[in-house]
Design an enzyme around this catalytic site. Structure first.
Site, PDB file in Angstrom:
ATOM      1  N   GLU A 192       0.815  -1.217   0.000  1.00 57.75           N
ATOM      2  CA  GLU A 192       0.000   0.000   0.000  1.00 57.75           C
ATOM      3  C   GLU A 192       0.845   1.263   0.000  1.00 57.75           C
ATOM      4  O   GLU A 192       1.843   1.353   0.708  1.00 57.75           O
ATOM      5  CB  GLU A 192      -0.862   0.038   1.262  1.00 57.75           C
ATOM      6  N   CYS A 210       2.660   8.313   1.891  1.00 56.63           N
ATOM      7  CA  CYS A 210       2.847   7.360   2.985  1.00 56.63           C
ATOM      8  C   CYS A 210       3.263   6.035   2.327  1.00 56.63           C
ATOM      9  O   CYS A 210       2.492   5.462   1.561  1.00 56.63           O
ATOM     10  CB  CYS A 210       1.542   7.213   3.757  1.00 56.63           C
ATOM     11  N   CYS A 227       4.322  -7.454   8.063  1.00 55.78           N
ATOM     12  CA  CYS A 227       5.132  -6.974   9.195  1.00 55.78           C
ATOM     13  C   CYS A 227       5.231  -8.089  10.226  1.00 55.78           C
ATOM     14  O   CYS A 227       4.270  -8.827  10.446  1.00 55.78           O
ATOM     15  CB  CYS A 227       4.495  -5.739   9.824  1.00 55.78           C
ATOM     16  N   CYS A 237       1.559  -6.056  16.245  1.00 53.68           N
ATOM     17  CA  CYS A 237       0.733  -5.172  17.084  1.00 53.68           C
ATOM     18  C   CYS A 237      -0.740  -5.593  16.936  1.00 53.68           C
ATOM     19  O   CYS A 237      -1.214  -5.807  15.817  1.00 53.68           O
ATOM     20  CB  CYS A 237       0.916  -3.712  16.679  1.00 53.68           C
ATOM     21  N   CYS A 276      -3.349  -3.716  14.531  1.00 50.19           N
ATOM     22  CA  CYS A 276      -2.902  -3.330  13.192  1.00 50.19           C
ATOM     23  C   CYS A 276      -3.183  -4.438  12.170  1.00 50.19           C
ATOM     24  O   CYS A 276      -2.817  -5.595  12.388  1.00 50.19           O
ATOM     25  CB  CYS A 276      -1.403  -3.014  13.247  1.00 50.19           C
ATOM     26  N   GLY A 300       4.699  -2.365   7.374  1.00 53.33           N
ATOM     27  CA  GLY A 300       6.036  -2.808   7.727  1.00 53.33           C
ATOM     28  C   GLY A 300       6.724  -1.970   8.778  1.00 53.33           C
ATOM     29  O   GLY A 300       6.295  -0.857   9.093  1.00 53.33           O
ATOM     30  N   GLU A 301       7.790  -2.523   9.319  1.00 55.65           N
ATOM     31  CA  GLU A 301       8.574  -1.844  10.353  1.00 55.65           C
ATOM     32  C   GLU A 301       9.901  -1.412   9.713  1.00 55.65           C
ATOM     33  O   GLU A 301      10.783  -2.238   9.450  1.00 55.65           O
ATOM     34  CB  GLU A 301       8.808  -2.821  11.520  1.00 55.65           C
ATOM     35  N   SER A 347       8.656   6.019  10.951  1.00 52.58           N
ATOM     36  CA  SER A 347       7.906   5.659  12.153  1.00 52.58           C
ATOM     37  C   SER A 347       8.278   4.243  12.570  1.00 52.58           C
ATOM     38  O   SER A 347       8.232   3.316  11.769  1.00 52.58           O
ATOM     39  CB  SER A 347       6.402   5.748  11.858  1.00 52.58           C
ATOM     40  N   SER A 358       6.075   4.801  17.869  1.00 50.41           N
ATOM     41  CA  SER A 358       4.709   4.383  18.200  1.00 50.41           C
ATOM     42  C   SER A 358       4.683   3.924  19.644  1.00 50.41           C
ATOM     43  O   SER A 358       5.175   2.848  19.959  1.00 50.41           O
ATOM     44  CB  SER A 358       4.272   3.261  17.256  1.00 50.41           C
ATOM     45  N   HIS A 360       1.755   4.277  22.231  1.00 50.78           N
ATOM     46  CA  HIS A 360       0.445   3.669  22.532  1.00 50.78           C
ATOM     47  C   HIS A 360       0.161   3.396  23.998  1.00 50.78           C
ATOM     48  O   HIS A 360      -0.991   3.200  24.376  1.00 50.78           O
ATOM     49  CB  HIS A 360       0.218   2.367  21.746  1.00 50.78           C
ATOM     50  N   ASN A 387      -8.357   3.045  13.824  1.00 47.32           N
ATOM     51  CA  ASN A 387      -9.115   2.597  12.653  1.00 47.32           C
ATOM     52  C   ASN A 387      -9.520   1.161  12.947  1.00 47.32           C
ATOM     53  O   ASN A 387      -8.639   0.300  13.035  1.00 47.32           O
ATOM     54  CB  ASN A 387      -8.214   2.566  11.412  1.00 47.32           C
ATOM     55  N   CYS A 411      -3.301   1.559   8.235  1.00 46.52           N
ATOM     56  CA  CYS A 411      -2.172   0.720   7.848  1.00 46.52           C
ATOM     57  C   CYS A 411      -2.586  -0.718   7.529  1.00 46.52           C
ATOM     58  O   CYS A 411      -3.130  -1.421   8.365  1.00 46.52           O
ATOM     59  CB  CYS A 411      -1.197   0.745   9.022  1.00 46.52           C
TER      60      CYS A 411
HETATM   61  N1  SAH Z   1       5.684  -0.116  11.825  1.00 43.42           N
HETATM   62  C1  SAH Z   1       5.789   1.262  12.066  1.00 43.42           C
HETATM   63  C2  SAH Z   1       5.249   2.109  10.925  1.00 43.42           C
HETATM   64  C3  SAH Z   1       3.981   1.638  10.263  1.00 43.42           C
HETATM   65  S1  SAH Z   1       2.512   1.724  11.232  1.00 43.42           S
HETATM   66  C4  SAH Z   1       5.121   1.645  13.368  1.00 43.42           C
HETATM   67  O1  SAH Z   1       4.435   0.810  13.945  1.00 43.42           O
HETATM   68  O2  SAH Z   1       5.345   2.762  13.813  1.00 43.42           O
HETATM   69  C5  SAH Z   1       2.197   3.484  11.234  1.00 43.42           C
HETATM   70  C6  SAH Z   1       1.335   3.951  12.397  1.00 43.42           C
HETATM   71  O3  SAH Z   1      -0.016   3.490  12.236  1.00 43.42           O
HETATM   72  C7  SAH Z   1       1.814   3.429  13.750  1.00 43.42           C
HETATM   73  O4  SAH Z   1       1.849   4.467  14.697  1.00 43.42           O
HETATM   74  C8  SAH Z   1       0.749   2.407  14.091  1.00 43.42           C
HETATM   75  O5  SAH Z   1       0.657   2.194  15.460  1.00 43.42           O
HETATM   76  C9  SAH Z   1      -0.480   3.025  13.485  1.00 43.42           C
HETATM   77  N2  SAH Z   1      -1.580   2.081  13.278  1.00 43.42           N
HETATM   78  C10 SAH Z   1      -1.509   0.811  12.848  1.00 43.42           C
HETATM   79  N3  SAH Z   1      -2.739   0.259  12.793  1.00 43.42           N
HETATM   80  C11 SAH Z   1      -3.611   1.211  13.171  1.00 43.42           C
HETATM   81  C12 SAH Z   1      -5.023   1.256  13.324  1.00 43.42           C
HETATM   82  N4  SAH Z   1      -5.776   0.197  13.054  1.00 43.42           N
HETATM   83  N5  SAH Z   1      -5.592   2.399  13.746  1.00 43.42           N
HETATM   84  C13 SAH Z   1      -4.816   3.497  14.018  1.00 43.42           C
HETATM   85  N6  SAH Z   1      -3.490   3.519  13.902  1.00 43.42           N
HETATM   86  C14 SAH Z   1      -2.873   2.386  13.489  1.00 43.42           C
HETATM   87 FE1  SF4 Z   2       4.057  -3.591  12.178  1.00 49.94          FE
HETATM   88 FE2  SF4 Z   2       3.708  -0.978  12.696  1.00 49.94          FE
HETATM   89 FE3  SF4 Z   2       1.600  -2.591  12.257  1.00 49.94          FE
HETATM   90 FE4  SF4 Z   2       3.001  -2.824  14.526  1.00 49.94          FE
HETATM   91  S1  SF4 Z   2       1.769  -1.044  13.853  1.00 49.94           S
HETATM   92  S2  SF4 Z   2       2.323  -4.521  13.224  1.00 49.94           S
HETATM   93  S3  SF4 Z   2       5.042  -2.424  13.773  1.00 49.94           S
HETATM   94  S4  SF4 Z   2       3.181  -2.074  10.797  1.00 49.94           S
END
Ligand code: SAH
Ligand code: SF4
Length: 350
Positions: A92, A105, A112, A116, A119, A167-168, A199, A222, A224, A298, A341
């Site tokens: 994406e 973005c 990944c 989390c 996500c 991805g990370e 990020s 991130s 949280h 989300n 994401c």
């Molecule tokens: N892996 C990295 C970057 C990609 S995720 C990271 O985790 O930082 C980018 C951001 O989107 C992160 O802050 C993540 O916590 C957030 N994110 C992922 N899934 C989400 C969701 N369902 N709702 C809101 N934020 C979300």
């Molecule tokens: Fe990976 Fe970032 Fe999603 Fe966590 S929030 S699973 S690190 S993409």
């Protein structure tokens, strides 16, 4: 293996073109086709002699990523693309407009490995790392879309890139930093060090490395949750890199680079959106060069949580202000196109 053109720096591209026996003029022209014109194919490079194009066709891959699917948000501010990699995997890339400026973005991995819980990408698991050229090609894709959207003679430009797609990024350090160097090239997309933000979920060795190398990117972490226990329940890798180690690495990064860190906080109703948590963040970050970005959750298929409401978000911000911490509430742009994401890729797999 064909040479991936978008994975080469300008100097490497020049060296490669010279190694093929062609003049520096052709290398400069090729570079301009790649980054100024965002050419999609060799046919779109008419000013390159046939013999150069034949060599490129035989030995190189251009790496422009075809669109597998595209969605527009109803508010018109977000366009989301599912782009196809050479091996058929899909990633994406999102074009976002904030106050007239365009941000891409981009993804750093297909899937990944960090897991989390809230996500969509984490729920689906890891597929593979992206190569530098596949990261650069996403930014070029967004720039190409902008060029196609232009109405007058002025060519709109991509202003910012955030590595916040799937991805990370610090799990794919080398490729990401190579991509950032290519994106920064002043004769290319020219995204200066203040225009690229990475990020991370909190990969401590990666943050330390960014600090040691004084890498030319902004850092978002991130967070949280502000206690180890609560964080580990949302972000499994917090067990490997506990909160105190993460904060120590963040201090090191700010001291080494002089940069402020953005802390991302996904607001989940009844879970981490209360005043108690806000005070805990305040105590954790007080006095540090920090900004907190609050993002209402989300909703995703694999997690039962609900987004925090506006009132909770505002109260959270008020508490942060008491601690002298600036904060923003990220507007949920593109919520109607599953711009969170990994959500579009998840839907495509389903
Ligand atoms: N892996 C990295 C970057 C990609 S995720 C990271 O985790 O930082 C980018 C951001 O989107 C992160 O802050 C993540 O916590 C957030 N994110 C992922 N899934 C989400 C969701 N369902 N709702 C809101 N934020 C979300
Ligand atoms: Fe990976 Fe970032 Fe999603 Fe966590 S929030 S699973 S690190 S993409």
């Amino acid at each position: 293996m064909p040479v991936s053109l978008y994975g080469l720096t300008r100097a490497e591209l020049a060296a490669q073109v010279a190694a093929w026996g062609f003049s520096p003029v052709h290398a400069a022209r090729l570079w301009r086709y790649l980054y100024w014109e965002c050419a999609k194919s060799l046919e779109a490079m008419p000013k390159l002699p046939g013999k150069v194009r034949a060599k490129l066709a035989a030995e190189a891959s251009l790496g422009a990523l075809p669109i597998a699917r595209e969605l527009h948000s109803s508010d018109g501010f977000t366009r989301k693309f599912l782009l196809e990699l050479a091996d058929g995997r899909k990633i994406e890339t999102v074009l976002m407009r904030f106050t007239g400026r365009v941000t891409a973005c981009v993804s750093s991995q297909a899937g990944c490995a960090m897991g989390c819980v809230f996500c969509a990408t984490g729920q689906a698991g890891f597929e593979r790392h992206l190569e530098a050229g596949e990261i650069v090609a996403q930014a070029v894709h967004v720039n190409r879309i902008l060029r196609a959207e232009r109405t007058g003679s002025a060519i709109p430009r991509l202003r910012n890139v955030v590595l916040m797609g799937q991805g990370e990024p610090l799990h794919n350090y080398e490729a990401v930093m190579r991509a950032a160097a290519i994106l920064r090239d002043p004769n290319g997309l020219s995204l200066g060090p203040d225009r690229i933000t990475l990020s991370t979920v909190g990969v401590v060795p990666g943050i330390r490395r960014l600090a040691a190398e004084r890498a030319g990117v902004h850092l978002a972490v991130s967070l949280h949750a502000a206690t180890q226990e609560e964080r580990a329940a949302l972000v499994p890798v917090a067990r490997r890199w506990p909160l105190d180690e993460l904060m120590a690495a963040c201090r090191e990064y700010s001291a080494a680079t002089g940069r402020r860190i953005f802390y991302e906080w996904t607001l989940i109703a009844g879970r981490n959106d209360g005043p108690e948590q806000a005070h805990a963040v305040g105590r954790l970050l007080r006095g540090m060069p920090a900004q907190v970005n609050l993002i209402p959750l989300n909703p995703t298929g694999g997690y039962a949580g609900e987004p925090a409401d506006r009132t909770a978000a505002r109260r959270f911000q008020d508490v942060l202000t008491e601690y002298g911490l600036p904060s923003t509430v990220r507007q949920r742009r593109g919520i109607d196109i599953a711009a969170g994401c990994g959500q579009l890729a998840g839907a495509a797999r389903a």
